[in-house]
Scaffold this active site. Structure first.
Site, PDB file in Angstrom:
ATOM      1  N   CYS A  78       0.865  -1.181   0.000  1.00  0.00           N
ATOM      2  CA  CYS A  78       0.000   0.000   0.000  1.00  0.00           C
ATOM      3  C   CYS A  78       0.903   1.233   0.000  1.00  0.00           C
ATOM      4  O   CYS A  78       1.590   1.482   0.997  1.00  0.00           O
ATOM      5  CB  CYS A  78      -0.912   0.000   1.223  1.00  0.00           C
ATOM      6  SG  CYS A  78      -2.011   1.457   1.305  1.00  0.00           S
ATOM      7  N   HIS A 124      -1.953  -4.588 -10.690  1.00  0.00           N
ATOM      8  CA  HIS A 124      -2.643  -3.422 -11.278  1.00  0.00           C
ATOM      9  C   HIS A 124      -2.911  -3.652 -12.759  1.00  0.00           C
ATOM     10  O   HIS A 124      -2.058  -4.207 -13.470  1.00  0.00           O
ATOM     11  CB  HIS A 124      -1.796  -2.163 -11.113  1.00  0.00           C
ATOM     12  CG  HIS A 124      -1.704  -1.705  -9.684  1.00  0.00           C
ATOM     13  ND1 HIS A 124      -2.600  -0.815  -9.126  1.00  0.00           N
ATOM     14  CD2 HIS A 124      -0.855  -2.059  -8.681  1.00  0.00           C
ATOM     15  CE1 HIS A 124      -2.300  -0.631  -7.848  1.00  0.00           C
ATOM     16  NE2 HIS A 124      -1.247  -1.379  -7.555  1.00  0.00           N
ATOM     17  N   GLU A 153     -10.096   0.160  -6.440  1.00  0.00           N
ATOM     18  CA  GLU A 153      -9.152  -0.698  -5.730  1.00  0.00           C
ATOM     19  C   GLU A 153      -9.718  -2.075  -5.399  1.00  0.00           C
ATOM     20  O   GLU A 153     -10.879  -2.206  -4.984  1.00  0.00           O
ATOM     21  CB  GLU A 153      -8.705  -0.043  -4.416  1.00  0.00           C
ATOM     22  CG  GLU A 153      -7.707   1.079  -4.593  1.00  0.00           C
ATOM     23  CD  GLU A 153      -6.966   1.391  -3.317  1.00  0.00           C
ATOM     24  OE1 GLU A 153      -6.744   0.450  -2.518  1.00  0.00           O
ATOM     25  OE2 GLU A 153      -6.620   2.562  -3.108  1.00  0.00           O
ATOM     26  N   CYS A 188      -4.617   6.226  -4.896  1.00  0.00           N
ATOM     27  CA  CYS A 188      -4.010   4.890  -4.746  1.00  0.00           C
ATOM     28  C   CYS A 188      -2.530   5.036  -5.067  1.00  0.00           C
ATOM     29  O   CYS A 188      -2.164   5.326  -6.217  1.00  0.00           O
ATOM     30  CB  CYS A 188      -4.682   3.899  -5.702  1.00  0.00           C
ATOM     31  SG  CYS A 188      -3.983   2.240  -5.629  1.00  0.00           S
ATOM     32  N   GLY A 218      -1.200   2.383  -7.288  1.00  0.00           N
ATOM     33  CA  GLY A 218      -1.866   2.604  -8.575  1.00  0.00           C
ATOM     34  C   GLY A 218      -1.207   3.724  -9.350  1.00  0.00           C
ATOM     35  O   GLY A 218      -1.054   3.645 -10.580  1.00  0.00           O
TER      36      GLY A 218
END
Ligand SMILES: N[C@H](CCC[C@H](N)C(=O)O)C(=O)O
Length: 287
Positions: free
Chosen positions: A75, A172, A221, A230, A233
């Site tokens: 994260c 992703h 997400e 994100c 991301g």
């Protein structure tokens, strides 16, 4: 137990952060999900657990749970909240730390201006390691990247979208759209997230190219839904755009909740994520 926590966010991606060094935390997925529940619990996109490291040479271990209660590998926005949390709690006097995650080692650094830069490690670009099942698909070369056709069933109609696949430790699928404000994030985000070609599900990114150093980005997400930002991301989108020859490093990423900055020197090199981290309030909850 009476659990102490800190509510934080990074560009609007919000977290419940828990000191697992001074509290004995052994929660079930249902308890993690309850902490993330915006009506029955505290409410957050992810819950971040700070622990002592089990890997040599690391300062801390960082575990991440999505709002659906599932533990995940990485994260990016959370790693900035993490380093701010351990500094504010006096768990470290260092401004730069190495953190063990399920995906490997990351290195967040508190900058003098209060922003935080994280060495997120090198992206994984081989589809099978994202993981993405590319069997019987013909990748379409676009610059240094392959675009994969993904068939979606949108309300009875079949629609093909072209995606780049990148792992930042977590998976992703990134597509370029003309305008993020009109992109079908709510409709196709969930279809991509749970598409059969992503055995571990996937985070679905929608990237609008503003210029070669600037994108707008929305991400649906995995395990959460659309978030206001994100971090991984943003890393994956910048990597995909640079590989396709559409972007040059550094890339400013405008998310709905704030701005992130990504720099990447190319395959095999680490991705650096810079952005804010904010402490909102401290709390306690009986769980
Ligand atoms: N939902 C993501 C985890 C959090 C990623 C995001 N909040 C970030 O800042 O990188 C996943 O399931 O892989």
């Amino acid at each position: 137990m009476k659990l102490k926590f800190t509510k934080m966010h990074g560009a609007g991606n919000d977290f419940v952060v828990i000191d697992g060094i001074n509290q004995d935390i052994r929660f079930t997925p249902e308890q993690w999900k309850l902490l993330g529940d915006r009506r029955f619990g505290v409410g957050a996109d992810q819950i971040l657990l700070v622990e002592k490291p089990t890997a040599a040479g690391c300062d801390f271990r960082y575990r991440i749970f999505n709002a659906d209660g599932g533990e995940v590998e990485q994260c990016g926005n959370g790693s900035r909240a993490f380093v701010k949390f351990v500094a504010e709690k006096g768990l470290t006097s260092q401004r730069s730390i190495t953190v063990q995650t399920k995906a490997g080692i990351i290195a967040p650094r508190l900058e003098d201006d209060g922003s935080i830069t994280v060495d997120m490690g090198a992206p994984v670009l081989e589809p099978a390691r994202v993981p993405f099942d590319a069997e019987n698909l013909q990748g379409q070369p676009q610059g240094g990247d392959l675009l994969w056709p993904l068939m979606l069933e949108l309300g009875g109609a079949r629609e093909e979208v072209l995606i780049s696949v990148v792992s930042m430790g977590n998976p992703h699928a990134v597509q370029v759209v003309d305008d993020v404000d009109t992109a079908p994030v709510e409709l196709s985000g969930p279809l991509i997230e749970r598409h059969a070609r992503f055995p571990n599900r996937v985070n679905a990114g929608f990237m609008q190219i503003v210029d070669r150093h600037h994108i707008r980005l929305r991400v649906f997400e995995r395990g959460v839904g659309e978030t206001l930002a994100c971090g991984t991301g943003a890393c994956a989108a910048a990597v995909a755009g640079i590989r396709r020859g559409l972007l040059d490093s550094p890339v400013q990423v405008d998310a709905r909740g704030g701005q992130l900055s990504i720099s990447w020197a190319g395959p095999g090199q680490p991705v650096f994520l810079t952005g804010p981290a904010v402490t909102v309030f401290e709390g306690e909850i009986e769980i």
